[in-house]
Motif scaffolding. Structure first.
Motif, short mmCIF file in Angstrom:
data_model
loop_
_atom_site.label_atom_id
_atom_site.label_comp_id
_atom_site.label_asym_id
_atom_site.label_seq_id
_atom_site.Cartn_x
_atom_site.Cartn_y
_atom_site.Cartn_z
N ALA A 15 38.31 21.78 10.77
CA ALA A 15 38.70 22.77 11.57
C ALA A 15 37.92 22.37 13.17
O ALA A 15 38.41 22.93 14.06
N GLU A 16 36.71 21.94 12.95
CA GLU A 16 36.11 21.41 14.17
C GLU A 16 37.04 20.43 15.08
O GLU A 16 36.80 20.44 16.19
N PHE A 24 46.40 21.74 8.79
CA PHE A 24 45.36 20.45 8.66
C PHE A 24 44.50 20.39 7.64
O PHE A 24 44.35 19.43 7.00
N GLU A 25 43.93 21.56 7.21
CA GLU A 25 43.20 21.67 5.95
C GLU A 25 43.87 21.01 4.87
O GLU A 25 43.04 20.40 3.67
N ARG A 26 45.31 21.28 4.72
CA ARG A 26 46.00 21.00 3.16
C ARG A 26 46.37 19.54 3.37
O ARG A 26 47.01 19.30 2.32
N ARG A 27 46.33 19.08 4.48
CA ARG A 27 46.80 17.77 4.60
C ARG A 27 46.02 16.60 3.79
O ARG A 27 44.92 16.67 3.77
N MET A 64 29.79 25.54 16.85
CA MET A 64 30.62 24.41 16.48
C MET A 64 30.18 23.04 17.39
O MET A 64 30.98 22.56 18.27
N PRO A 65 29.02 22.55 17.31
CA PRO A 65 28.67 21.48 18.14
C PRO A 65 29.64 20.08 18.00
O PRO A 65 29.82 19.73 18.84
N SER A 66 30.06 19.89 16.96
CA SER A 66 31.05 18.81 16.64
C SER A 66 32.08 19.08 17.43
O SER A 66 32.86 18.20 17.69
N ALA A 67 32.75 20.36 17.32
CA ALA A 67 33.95 20.50 18.13
C ALA A 67 33.69 20.30 19.74
O ALA A 67 34.64 19.58 20.24
N LEU A 68 32.31 20.58 20.16
CA LEU A 68 32.24 20.17 21.64
C LEU A 68 32.18 18.78 21.90
O LEU A 68 32.56 18.29 22.91
N HIS A 69 31.63 18.05 20.83
CA HIS A 69 31.86 16.57 20.77
C HIS A 69 33.05 15.99 21.00
O HIS A 69 33.51 15.05 21.70
N ILE A 70 34.07 16.48 20.16
CA ILE A 70 35.39 16.10 20.18
C ILE A 70 36.10 16.53 21.65
O ILE A 70 36.80 15.55 22.23
N TYR A 96 41.59 21.47 21.11
CA TYR A 96 41.99 22.58 21.78
C TYR A 96 41.16 22.87 22.75
O TYR A 96 41.63 23.11 24.19
N LEU A 97 39.95 22.89 22.54
CA LEU A 97 38.94 23.30 23.79
C LEU A 97 38.86 22.31 24.92
O LEU A 97 38.61 22.70 26.20
N GLY A 98 38.92 20.80 24.54
CA GLY A 98 39.00 20.03 25.49
C GLY A 98 40.23 20.06 26.52
O GLY A 98 40.18 20.10 27.51
#
Length: 276
Positions: free
Chosen positions: A116-117, A271-274, A1-7, A123-125
């Motif tokens: 999800a990303e 979050f997906e259903r919001r 998930m590269p986008s998640a790493l950017h976040i 979370y990862l940050g």
């Protein structure tokens, strides 16, 4: 998930610009400098003859250095474990609510990234920030005691990293609560409540306070889902060779990771259903 790493990287950049992050590093450094300046150990041929702290005698009987310092290393590992958990809950409670705040969340969702990303990235940050702070503090005190005594033990670092393991479950629950209700105060309260439950309520001795039968079974069933944080603090003593590694501790560590994963999945589902 590269986008998640950017976040995650964006969150870390934001943390660096916060004054409390600089204050944390300065506090750890000053505590190490103060302890190194005031702590004096007289070590002769592997024997600790005397110890002085702030000029006061805290031990003068002849003892093997590695045996004499076991309580010091173990106590410092527990200190790093507890303070790291408490600081993480209080300092990181507003990251998720700020990322999910009105205006910013619409901007983030307009970017080419999955929902999800975004959750995984937050979370990862926070976990990366926790691990970096724990490693810095653990290494500072490990080097300090190593230079002073000549005994090098990684139990303090292990204790700090055990705090990160426990915090991974605590922050996962805080993140899920922030997705349901965008409130830093509620997120912090959830973290403190989970810490209390996993450190006090989940102890097996409390089950004996309930009447045998349905009340005790219900209590045991409920607390079985709560990570036993009071056990994870032993990882520092295990790493230092002061305690053996047992299956109960391994099960607790595995259960903590499963709990964290379940909370992150719950946050993603909500979050997906919001509709933003």
């Amino acid at each position: 998930m590269p986008s998640a790493l950017h976040i995650a990287a964006d969150l870390l950049r934001e943390a660096v610009h916060r004054k409390w992050m600089l204050g944390l590093l300065l506090a750890i450094t000053l505590a190490g400098v103060l302890l190194g300046w005031t702590l004096q150990m007289e070590v002769v041929d592997g024997v600790l003859a005397s110890t002085r702290l702030f000029g006061l005698d805290v031990g003068h009987d002849l003892r093997a250095t590695d045996m004499a310092l076991r309580p010091v290393f173990s106590g410092t590992a527990w200190f790093m474990y507890v303070t790291g958990l408490l600081f993480g809950v209080l300092a990181c409670s507003d990251f998720a609510p700020e990322f999910l705040a009105a205006g910013r969340i619409e901007h983030l969702l307009a970017l080419p990234l999955r929902r999800a990303e975004l959750i995984v990235g937050i979370y990862l940050g926070v976990l990366a920030l926790s691990v970096a702070s724990a490693l810095y503090g653990g290494v500072v005190f490990t080097v300090l005691f190593g230079l002073k005594s000549g005994i090098w033990s990684w139990c303090i670092v292990a204790g700090a990293l055990a705090g990160c393991l426990a915090f991974s479950a605590v922050y996962a629950a805080m993140l899920a609560s922030a997705v349901f209700v965008r409130s830093a105060a509620l997120s912090s309260a959830i973290g403190v409540a989970l810490l209390f439950a996993g450190s006090v309520i989940a102890r097996p001795e409390l089950a004996a306070l309930f009447n045998a039968g349905a009340p005790r079974r219900w209590f045991t069933a409920v607390v079985s889902f709560v990570p036993r944080f009071w056990l994870l603090g032993r990882l520092g003593a295990v790493a230092g060779g002061f305690e053996p590694l047992d299956a109960d501790l391994l099960r607790t560590a595995a259960g903590t990771l499963i709990f964290a994963g379940a909370c992150v999945m719950l946050a993603i589902w909500e979050f997906e259903r919001r509709d933003y």
